[in-house]
Design an enzyme around this catalytic site. Structure first.
Site, PDB file in Angstrom:
ATOM      1  N   GLU A  64       0.804  -1.224   0.000  1.00 34.94           N
ATOM      2  CA  GLU A  64       0.000   0.000   0.000  1.00 34.94           C
ATOM      3  C   GLU A  64       0.843   1.283   0.000  1.00 34.94           C
ATOM      4  OE1 GLU A  64      -3.041  -0.383   2.987  1.00 34.94           O
ATOM      5  OE2 GLU A  64      -3.843   1.627   2.566  1.00 34.94           O
ATOM      6  N   GLU A  68       0.735   4.137  -2.843  1.00 32.02           N
ATOM      7  CA  GLU A  68       0.393   5.524  -2.506  1.00 32.02           C
ATOM      8  C   GLU A  68       1.538   6.475  -2.841  1.00 32.02           C
ATOM      9  OE1 GLU A  68      -0.731   5.488   1.630  1.00 32.02           O
ATOM     10  OE2 GLU A  68      -2.709   4.638   1.199  1.00 32.02           O
ATOM     11  N   HIS A  75       0.480  13.333  -8.229  1.00 36.29           N
ATOM     12  CA  HIS A  75      -0.359  14.406  -7.689  1.00 36.29           C
ATOM     13  C   HIS A  75       0.459  15.644  -7.315  1.00 36.29           C
ATOM     14  CE1 HIS A  75      -4.329  12.150  -7.158  1.00 36.29           C
ATOM     15  NE2 HIS A  75      -3.529  11.392  -7.865  1.00 36.29           N
ATOM     16  N   GLY A  94       4.852  22.309 -10.475  1.00 35.90           N
ATOM     17  CA  GLY A  94       5.258  20.971 -10.906  1.00 35.90           C
ATOM     18  C   GLY A  94       5.724  20.107  -9.747  1.00 35.90           C
ATOM     19  N   SER A  98       5.098  20.822  -3.233  1.00 38.04           N
ATOM     20  CA  SER A  98       4.085  21.714  -2.639  1.00 38.04           C
ATOM     21  C   SER A  98       2.961  20.926  -1.970  1.00 38.04           C
ATOM     22  CB  SER A  98       3.507  22.655  -3.703  1.00 38.04           C
ATOM     23  OG  SER A  98       2.821  21.935  -4.708  1.00 38.04           O
ATOM     24  N   HIS A 203      -1.190   2.142 -12.888  1.00 40.57           N
ATOM     25  CA  HIS A 203      -2.407   1.527 -12.348  1.00 40.57           C
ATOM     26  C   HIS A 203      -2.323   0.001 -12.343  1.00 40.57           C
ATOM     27  CE1 HIS A 203      -5.357   5.208 -12.609  1.00 40.57           C
ATOM     28  NE2 HIS A 203      -4.352   5.393 -11.783  1.00 40.57           N
ATOM     29  N   ASP A 209      -9.386   3.379  -2.585  1.00 39.82           N
ATOM     30  CA  ASP A 209      -9.969   3.411  -1.244  1.00 39.82           C
ATOM     31  C   ASP A 209     -11.160   4.353  -1.171  1.00 39.82           C
ATOM     32  OD1 ASP A 209      -7.993   1.746  -0.210  1.00 39.82           O
ATOM     33  OD2 ASP A 209      -6.661   3.436   0.227  1.00 39.82           O
ATOM     34  N   THR A 223      -3.187  -8.520 -10.242  1.00 36.06           N
ATOM     35  CA  THR A 223      -1.814  -8.681  -9.742  1.00 36.06           C
ATOM     36  C   THR A 223      -1.239  -7.335  -9.273  1.00 36.06           C
ATOM     37  OG1 THR A 223      -1.021  -8.369 -12.015  1.00 36.06           O
ATOM     38  CG2 THR A 223      -1.300 -10.656 -11.266  1.00 36.06           C
ATOM     39  N   ASP A 228       2.973  -5.431 -14.130  1.00 32.74           N
ATOM     40  CA  ASP A 228       2.857  -6.251 -15.336  1.00 32.74           C
ATOM     41  C   ASP A 228       1.759  -5.699 -16.232  1.00 32.74           C
ATOM     42  OD1 ASP A 228       0.476  -6.904 -14.113  1.00 32.74           O
ATOM     43  OD2 ASP A 228       1.080  -8.941 -13.587  1.00 32.74           O
TER      44      ASP A 228
END
Ligand code: HEM
Ligand SMILES: *[C@@H]1O[C@H](CO)[C@@H](O)[C@H](O)[C@H]1NC(C)=O
Ligand SMILES: *[C@@H]1O[C@H](CO)[C@@H](O)[C@H](O)[C@H]1NC(C)=O
Length: 366
Positions: A64, A68, A75, A94, A98, A203, A209, A223, A228
């Site tokens: 996890e 993240e 982001h 960019g 921040s 992805h 979540d 997976t 992959d």
């Protein structure tokens, strides 16, 4: 001024020459622990590496915190706008950290729902090691994804300034945005439609979540610990179910119990502008990795002149191999379940995984 700079350089150069104990025969810096780096500034990143592998990524997993951390690289960096720049306005700095420096502002933007967790986990590491937030975020993402089986080895450039201004709201794409809107936003940060697809290889090691909180941790492919091409196959399967309690904003039906499908992934997989790049990765894991590396190299330096940064890529570990380099149709699926969407090229023949129908639903406690 220029003369002083030359003098300073000469001083450093002669110090290095006069102190062979600080440099190996080929002039690489000795970093401690027997490690060497091409630039002395890279040495501290070995210490950051050891610390985060042990204390942030549970000993080098692709779990996890890695997922993240990879999301966070995006982001933070995508707060950047060429059109704003042309108009002389501030559209975000960019990959400037921040999102961590001004987390009380940026993590409240709707599209950043949930990133406050990883920002809060990462911040103390950046502060302890005295590195800038912008550098740390990109470093953690690069190290993290190297823990995923079959993962890419991302470039890491160090030296981003620690000073930033909060990015404006609206720079991060939402899963319920139209493909037109997503591609336009990404183009405004300098990315082609193909590069958007390349970035979405991320992805492949991802879960949600917050789109449907009732199925916390539901992955985007079967997976999620392997980098992959299963993601690129499974997003093209006909949608049949909602893994949670119904249709949420930004959600599409998924093909497998427990699997979650974002509406944006559904549409980008099928849009004529992106479908062929999408399909091309199904049988080419190597191309997926090389193109992801190239697109991430662009993302990680948005807002910076890369020539002013120092290449410390050597600190990023060599990723482990994937369990399998060949994508398959999940057990129980057929060629006829694929919604082939690239007009120019037929969907490739794939083997079907053996066994009972693939499910990624959590096993209920007995
Ligand atoms: C192009 C448009 C994109 C959209 C609309 C999008 C949307 C989303 C959404 C809604 C989630 C689930 C968040 C949650 O509910 O916890 C997610 C997860 C994730 N995204 Fe994206 N994303 C996009 C691009 C990217 C890019 C470019 C990257 C990285 C380079 C990325 C990396 C990730 C990762 C690694 C996760 C999993 C996070 C976790 O498992 O905790 N995404 N994305
Ligand atoms: C970076 O800025 C933050 C405040 O936004 C500060 O807490 C941190 O110590 C700074 N780090 C460095 C290396 O200057
Ligand atoms: C879905 O789950 C939420 C809580 O997570 C609950 O409030 C809502 O009533 C549920 N909706 C359905 C249709 O079951």
């Amino acid at each position: 001024m220029a003369f002083k700079a030359v003098l300073a350089l000469l001083t450093i150069a002669s110090a290095v020459l006069a102190a062979p104990s600080d440099a190996t025969a080929d002039n690489r810096a000795k970093c401690g622990g027997g490690r060497v780096a091409s630039h002395p500034q890279c040495c501290k990143w070995f210490d950051v590496l050891d610390d985060i592998q042990k204390n942030l990524f549970d000993g080098g997993e692709c779990g996890e915190e890695v997922h993240e951390s990879l999301r966070l690289t995006f982001h933070d960096a995508i707060g950047f706008s060429l059109s704003a720049q042309r108009e002389g306005k501030f559209g975000g700095g960019g990959a400037d950290g921040s999102i961590m420096a001004f987390s009380e502002i940026e993590t409240n933007f709707h599209a950043n729902n949930g990133v406050d967790d990883i920002v809060d986990k990462q911040r103390p590491f950046a502060i302890d090691h005295g590195v800038s937030f912008g550098d740390f975020i990109q470093f953690a993402g690069a190290v993290g994804v190297s823990n995923c089986g079959g993962g890419p080895r991302l470039q890491f450039l160090a030296g981003r300034s620690n000073s930033s201004k909060p990015a404006p709201d609206g720079t991060v794409p939402e899963p319920f945005d139209s493909t037109d809107k997503i591609l336009a936003r990404m183009a405004d940060a300098g990315f082609t439609p193909n590069e958007v697809v390349d970035l979405l290889a991320s992805h492949s090691v991802a879960a949600q979540d917050h789109v449907d909180p009732s199925v916390h941790g539901s992955p985007f492919d079967s997976t999620p610990s392997d980098f992959d091409a299963q993601f690129f196959v499974e997003t093209l399967l006909k949608g049949e179910l909602f893994p949670g309690n119904g249709s949420n904003q930004g959600e599409s039906q998924s093909p497998l119990p427990g699997e979650f499908r974002l509406q944006s992934d559904f549409e980008l997989a099928r849009d004529p502008r992106t479908a062929c790049e999408w399909q091309s990765f199904v049988t080419d894991h190597n191309s997926m990795n090389r193109k992801f590396e190239a697109a991430m190299a662009k993302l990680a330096v948005l807002g910076h002149d890369p020539r002013s940064l120092i290449d410390c890529s050597e600190v990023i570990p060599q990723p482990k191999r994937a369990k399998s380099n060949v994508a398959v149709l999940p057990a129980g699926k057929h060629r006829s379940d694929i919604q082939a969407s690239c007009r120019q090229t037929p969907f490739p023949a794939l083997k079907t995984a053996p066994g009972p129908e693939t499910s990624v639903a959590p096993v209920p406690p007995s």
